[in-house]
Design an enzyme around this catalytic site. Structure first.
Site, short mmCIF file in Angstrom:
data_model
loop_
_atom_site.label_atom_id
_atom_site.label_comp_id
_atom_site.label_asym_id
_atom_site.label_seq_id
_atom_site.Cartn_x
_atom_site.Cartn_y
_atom_site.Cartn_z
CB SER A 256 -0.90 0.00 1.23
OG SER A 256 -0.10 0.24 2.37
CE LYS A 257 0.22 6.35 -3.20
NZ LYS A 257 1.00 7.41 -3.76
NE ARG A 258 0.17 0.06 5.87
CZ ARG A 258 0.72 -1.11 6.16
NH1 ARG A 258 1.86 -1.15 6.80
NH2 ARG A 258 0.14 -2.23 5.81
#
Ligand code: GLU
Length: 497
Positions: A256-258
């Site tokens: 994911s983005k994180r």
């Protein structure tokens, strides 16, 4: 599927935002399979959840595919024989199918209000039971339900799942998978706003669009028994299912983005090459053998097969992506690289640098930098000094490191000597420049390396640049000497003050 059946595959994203790499990898594999099998690749926009619709997402999806060179044979913008390709424009088809299912006894109207359903769930939770619809309208008289609906009462349509037995299906990667029917409740197929759920919509569309292989993420496996029941109840032929694995981040969670994962168009902006990202995504979760990693698009369309996808999740190896990008940059035909560089510099160089960017100059400096960069986004800071006559004078601290620490007077003198020795040079070429500067270093009894690093900062404004002498040749004699003198003066002023 029969051998003779035409391969028709689809990418069916929901326009809920920018597509991330996992979603696009799915599209890429599906497209490769279509190419390999001489089939068709269809783009269908699944926009039935109006609450999650994001303005501009359809465009971003299309641009991401286009940037990667993935062309669709039928789709929302180009149409095709099985359109429309926006689900929101196909509402009547889902309504007809839902009504047919009611008529045939496979579905029913449910009038339970949101409050009622919440209360039901709370009770289940209190009793430590899994939350599920309890079938309260399953046996409600059809005629009464029809009257209430005709009078305008809000309702949904639910599929009546068989309560006994099991449902099996075959997944191309995993073989046969079986679920017990009693684990599954009566799910909604048509919502009260008249839009279908994914379950009904894709069954109707994949059938209407003659899709041979449904390729999608493995998160859909638990819903597949519902889909099997729907296909059967509607009398439709079951497609081949291919549930692809997810991509994992370094901590083992879904990427994911994180984790720093980016949207496809962000990779484009950051300076990745489309060919490199394409290659990288193709082999993240698919392999031809245990060693080959570099594949052109063309080669992939020959050797790729859905059945060789990994069943297991794959990690996202950012270091490998960067390495691959560097490799593609180095291997590219020089003229192609020059035009990519020109495009990038047009975009990245500061506005005060006149446009159009000097093509011949880019061609000259391309051999100097192609080995040095991994990302196109590094280019403008690496070569910006070639495009302007007045680079800002570098800060004194830039010069005064290592040997020159606390010796700005000596550094200033060294640069003055360099300028004096370079001035009479008749033939301004890298070799002669180097020889001249070596002689100067010797005369000053300074190590050549220390001496060159000082000159590099004076001429290019940075400590890391393309090869110094070749760069000086391109910049030209007058400009180089001006820059060296300017640096020398500014260092001398430092001593004086
Ligand atoms: N619209 C679904 C999603 O975006 C796609 C599932 C499918 O490909 O069938 O998750």
């Amino acid at each position: 599927m029969q051998e003779t059946e035409k391969i028709r595959v689809r990418f069916a994203p929901s326009p809920t935002g920018d597509p991330h790499v996992g979603v696009i990898r799915q599209a890429l594999w599906t497209w490769l399979y279509a190419k390999k099998m001489d089939g068709q690749f269809i783009l269908r926009i699944e926009d039935t959840d109006q609450t999650r619709y994001v303005e501009g997402a359809v465009e971003r999806i299309q641009n991401s595919l286009k940037w990667l060179g993935i062309k669709w044979d039928e789709g929302p913008d180009i149409g095709g024989p099985y359109g429309p390709y926006f689900q929101s424009q196909r509402k009547h088809l889902y309504k007809d199918a839902a009504e047919r299912l009611i008529e045939d006894g496979f579905a029913y109207r449910c009038f339970a209000t949101p409050d009622e359903l919440r209360e039901m769930r709370e009770k289940q939770q209190a009793a430590k039971l899994p939350p599920r619809y309890d079938g309260r309208y399953r046996n409600y008289p059809k005629i009464d339900a029809q009257k209430r609906a005709a009078a305008g009462e809000s309702c949904v349509i639910r599929f009546a799942m068989p309560q006994e037995g099991s449902t099996s299906f075959s997944d191309l990667l995993r073989g046969e998978i079986t679920f017990e029917n009693k684990e599954l409740d009566d799910f909604v197929i048509l919502k009260s706003d008249g839009f279908p759920t994914y379950h009904l919509a894709h069954v109707v569309d994949d059938t209407a669009m003659k899709i041979s292989h449904v390729t999608r993420g493995e998160e859909w496996i638990p819903s597949t028994p519902r889909h099997v029941q729907l296909f059967n109840a509607l009398g439709y032929k079951i497609p081949t299912w291919v549930h692809a694995p997810v991509i994992l981040g370094p901590d083992g969670g879904k990427l994911s983005k994180r984790h720093g994962a980016k949207f496809v168009l962000e990779y484009a902006e950051e300076g990745y090459l489309s060919d490199a990202l394409f290659n990288f995504l193709a082999i993240t979760g698919w392999a031809l053998d245990d060693h080959t990693e570099i594949f052109s698009r063309k080669r992939l369309t020959e050797v790729f097969d859905l059945k060789d996808l990994s069943k297991n999740p794959s990690g996202f190896d950012q270091t490998k992506l960067e390495w691959m990008n560097g490799l593609y940059l180095r291997e590219m035909e020089e003229d192609d690289l020059v035009s990519i560089f020109v495009q990038r510099l047009e975009h990245d160089l500061p506005a005060e640098i006149p446009r159009p960017i000097n093509w011949a100059l880019v061609k000259e400096l391309t051999p100097l930098v192609r080995e040095r960069i991994k990302l196109l986004s590094e280019l403008s800071s690496l070569v910006g000094f070639f495009f302007t006559s007045d680079i800002p004078t570098p800060a004194t601290e830039e010069f005064l490191t290592k040997k020159w620490k606390d010796r700005s007077g000596d550094a200033s003198e060294a640069l003055k000597f360099t300028a004096n020795d370079l001035e009479p040079l008749i033939d301004w070429n890298a070799e002669d420049i180097q020889q001249t500067m070596r002689n100067t270093a010797e005369k000053l009894e300074t190590r050549a390396g220390d001496f060159f690093s000082l000159t590099r900062i004076a001429v290019t404004g940075t400590r890391v640049s393309p090869p110094l002498f070749e760069s000086m040749e391109i910049i030209g004699q007058e400009l180089c000497i001006n820059r060296i003198r300017r640096a020398s003066n500014s260092l001398r002023n430092t001593t004086d003050s």
